[in-house]
Design an enzyme around this catalytic site. Structure first.
Site: not given
Length: 195
Positions: A11, A15, A87-88, A145, A147, A182
Site C-alpha cells: 500500500m 501504483k 488497477d487493483e 516502512c 523504520c 517491512c
C-alpha cells in the site's frame, strides 16, 4: 512485441498514480487506452481509479465474471487500442490474467497491471499469483516502512491501530485499515496480534 507487465507493491507505493501517469502519456500522444479497475473497490466511486495525491479517472469496473479480452477486442476492432491498464490487479481471476496475456500475445496490445502482491497475512492474492507466474515483466514499486526500510507487506489494523491477524482476505480500505511495513515489522506486529 507487446508485453504483459505486473507492477506490484505494498500500500502507499503510488501504483494508481503510476497507472494514471502511463495513461496520460499514451493519451498525450493521441493514442487510445482502456482502463479497468476492480468493481469491489468503491472507495472513490464505482469504476474510479483514484490516487492518494488527488489524481482520478473513470475506468471500466470488472468482477470475476468480466471477459476483459472480449471488451478490449470489441473496442480495438473499432479503433486501435494502444495500451490496456488494470488497477487493483490482485482481484483478477487466473482466467482474466490469461485473457490479458492473450491481448499482449495475440492482439499485440501492451497490458500494464498494477496491484498488491500479498494480503494482510502475507499470502498471495490469486490474481497476483497468476501475474507473477506469467507476466513478461515484473516491476516492484517502492514504499517505505515506518523504520525507513523498504515496505513490502500490508498489515491490516483495527480502529485503534492494532494489528488484525484473522479475517477475510479481501477487505477494502486505505490508510485507516492498512499500514505498509517491512517484513521484520510486519512479522513482529502480526505475531503480537496472535498473542
Amino acid at each position: 512485441m507487446a508485453k504483459l507487465y505486473f507492477y506490484y507493491a505494498s500500500m502507499n507505493a503510488g501504483k494508481s498514480t503510476n497507472l494514471l501517469q502511463a495513461d496520460f502519456n499514451y493519451r498525450e500522444r493521441g493514442m487510445r487506452t482502456m482502463l479497468f479497475t476492480a468493481a469491489i473497490d468503491t472507495r472513490a466511486a464505482m469504476g474510479a481509479i483514484a490516487s492518494r495525491i488527488g489524481l482520478e479517472k473513470q475506468a471500466i469496473a470488472f468482477d470475476a465474471g468480466t471477459d476483459l479480452a472480449a471488451i478490449v477486442t470489441a473496442e480495438h476492432a473499432t479503433a486501435p487500442i494502444a495500451c490496456v491498464l488494470v488497477d487493483e490487479a490482485q482481484f483478477l481471476s487466473e482466467a482474466q490474467v490469461g485473457q490479458l496475456a492473450r491481448l499482449a500475445d495475440v492482439d499485440g496490445i501492451p497490458v500494464l497491471a498494477y496491484g498488491l502482491r500479498t494480503d494482510f497475512r502475507g499470502k498471495l492474492f490469486p490474481g497476483s499469483a497468476a501475474l507473477l507466474a506469467i507476466a513478461d515483466n515484473l516491476v516492484e514499486l517502492k514504499s517505505v516502512c515506518e523504520c525507513g526500510r523498504k515496505a513490502t507487506m500490508n498489515l491490516r489494523v483495527d480502529r485503534a491501530g492494532r494489528a488484525v491477524a484473522e479475517g477475510a482476505q479481501t477487505e477494502i480500505g486505505g490508510d485507516d485499515r492498512y499500514v505498509a511495513l517491512c517484513r521484520k515489522h510486519f512479522v513482529e506486529r502480526l505475531a503480537a496480534a496472535k498473542g
